[in-house]
Design an enzyme around this catalytic site. Structure first.
Site, PDB file in Angstrom:
ATOM      1  CE  LYS A 191      25.525  -9.468  -6.186  1.00 53.43           C
ATOM      2  NZ  LYS A 191      25.797  -8.872  -7.514  1.00 53.43           N
ATOM      3  NE  ARG A 204      -1.510  -1.808   3.448  1.00 52.75           N
ATOM      4  CZ  ARG A 204      -0.948  -1.054   4.381  1.00 52.75           C
ATOM      5  NH1 ARG A 204      -1.348   0.176   4.580  1.00 52.75           N
ATOM      6  NH2 ARG A 204       0.024  -1.533   5.143  1.00 52.75           N
ATOM      7  CB  THR A 205       3.571   2.489   2.225  1.00 53.14           C
ATOM      8  OG1 THR A 205       2.765   2.345   3.399  1.00 53.14           O
ATOM      9  CG2 THR A 205       4.405   3.748   2.348  1.00 53.14           C
ATOM     10  NE  ARG A 230       7.217   0.718   4.839  1.00 54.62           N
ATOM     11  CZ  ARG A 230       5.923   0.440   4.989  1.00 54.62           C
ATOM     12  NH1 ARG A 230       5.481  -0.800   4.811  1.00 54.62           N
ATOM     13  NH2 ARG A 230       5.064   1.376   5.307  1.00 54.62           N
ATOM     14  CG  HIS A 283       4.271   4.805   8.291  1.00 48.94           C
ATOM     15  ND1 HIS A 283       4.580   5.563   7.188  1.00 48.94           N
ATOM     16  CD2 HIS A 283       3.566   3.737   7.825  1.00 48.94           C
ATOM     17  CE1 HIS A 283       4.104   4.972   6.103  1.00 48.94           C
ATOM     18  NE2 HIS A 283       3.482   3.868   6.468  1.00 48.94           N
TER      19      HIS A 283
END
Length: 311
Positions: A86, A58-59, A108, A136
């Site tokens: 890596k 959603r975000t 995020r 958030h």
């Protein structure tokens, strides 16, 4: 007018004037995205990298749509296929992306404080799209904006945040945002899912859901964050649902109509039943629509800051 911050790392770093400007700008963008032609050239020639080191649907989609509505160029980054696997560091990964002439980052990350850490090493604006159980900010802004849209003003409203407060970045950002805008806030849920010293944030704890619902104008219901728990905080999901789940019967038992919100994703039948989520009291889909307008507003205002400094 312009915003006073370079990065949107969390609500606690903002001023009330910043939030009001974000809302005013979002009002204009909401009108635009409801037109037949929903695209504007505001961020043409601006390149934005969406760096999602944690799964999101959603975000990520909301930010991507906001960026496309503003005509920005977009780079989408997936941590699962990156050089981080890596052994490359976060700073090196981001600096390599910025070397491609990226103007802004939406990030995020599963680690609290990751966006704040990164902001010390790079010059372009960062928007925190969620960092662990920390903050958030755009979710809190769209939640507050949705309440403002529903009631006309925020000052003096009563909001109860229900559920897993301990592990929720949404709860913390909402508390900061709503308190700054003059909203009375309570939290409700099992004591095991309440942070210590929650009252120091200027909110009160109400363990009884029925009392909390009778008190509030708005119930913002959170998902139980099972993936962020390293031990069991509940006897069972069924017991949690019996005590803190929002049902139509429970809403009908209180003496007034309240507004129901949820940041998503919804666990139907756990924190909310379907007849509540889909009822006229719910503004969950309004939150989704408002999320695009709020994110357009934040992107536009941050890009404007860059352009003003380059003049």
């Amino acid at each position: 007018m312009s915003i006073t911050f370079k990065h949107l790392l969390g609500i606690k770093n903002l001023k009330k004037e910043d939030i009001n400007l974000i809302f005013k700008t979002a009002d204009n963008f909401k009108e635009i995205i409801n037109r037949p032609i929903r695209k504007v050239p505001s961020l043409r020639d601006v390149t934005i990298a969406n760096l999602f080191f944690e799964n999101s649907t959603r975000t990520r989609l909301s930010f991507e749509l906001a960026e496309k509505r503003l005509s920005a160029d977009i780079i989408n980054f997936s941590a699962s296929s990156s050089s981080l696997k890596k052994g490359e560091t976060l700073i090196d990964t981001v600096k390599n992306i910025l070397a491609m002439k990226v103007d802004m980052i939406v990030m995020r990350h599963p680690d609290p404080g990751a966006s704040t850490f990164l902001s010390r090493y790079i010059d372009v604006p960062i928007i925190n799209a969620g960092d662990g159980a920390h903050e958030h900010p755009t979710q809190a802004l769209l939640d507050a904006y949705s309440i403002r849209e529903k009631y006309g003003k925020l000052q003096g409203r009563k909001v109860v945040i229900i559920g897993d407060i301990l592990h929720s970045r949404v709860a913390l950002s909402n508390i900061f945002c709503l308190k700054m805008l003059g909203v009375n806030v309570k939290v409700c849920g099992p004591l095991t899912l309440m942070p210590k010293y929650i009252e120091l944030l200027g909110v009160s704890y109400e363990p009884d859901l029925n009392k909390a619902l009778e008190w509030c104008d708005v119930a913002n219901v959170l998902r139980v964050q099972i993936e962020r728990q390293d031990t069991s905080f509940l006897p069972s999901i069924k017991e949690y649902s019996n005590m803190y789940g929002l049902t139509k019967e429970r809403l009908n038992s209180i003496s007034k109509n309240i507004t129901v919100m949820h940041p998503g994703p919804i666990n139907r039948g756990v924190e909310l039943t379907s007849d509540v989520a889909d009822s006229k009291q719910s503004i969950i889909l309004d939150q989704v629509e408002n999320g695009v307008a709020i994110r357009m507003s934040v992107l536009y205002l941050l890009a404007n800051n860059i352009q003003n400094k380059n003049v």
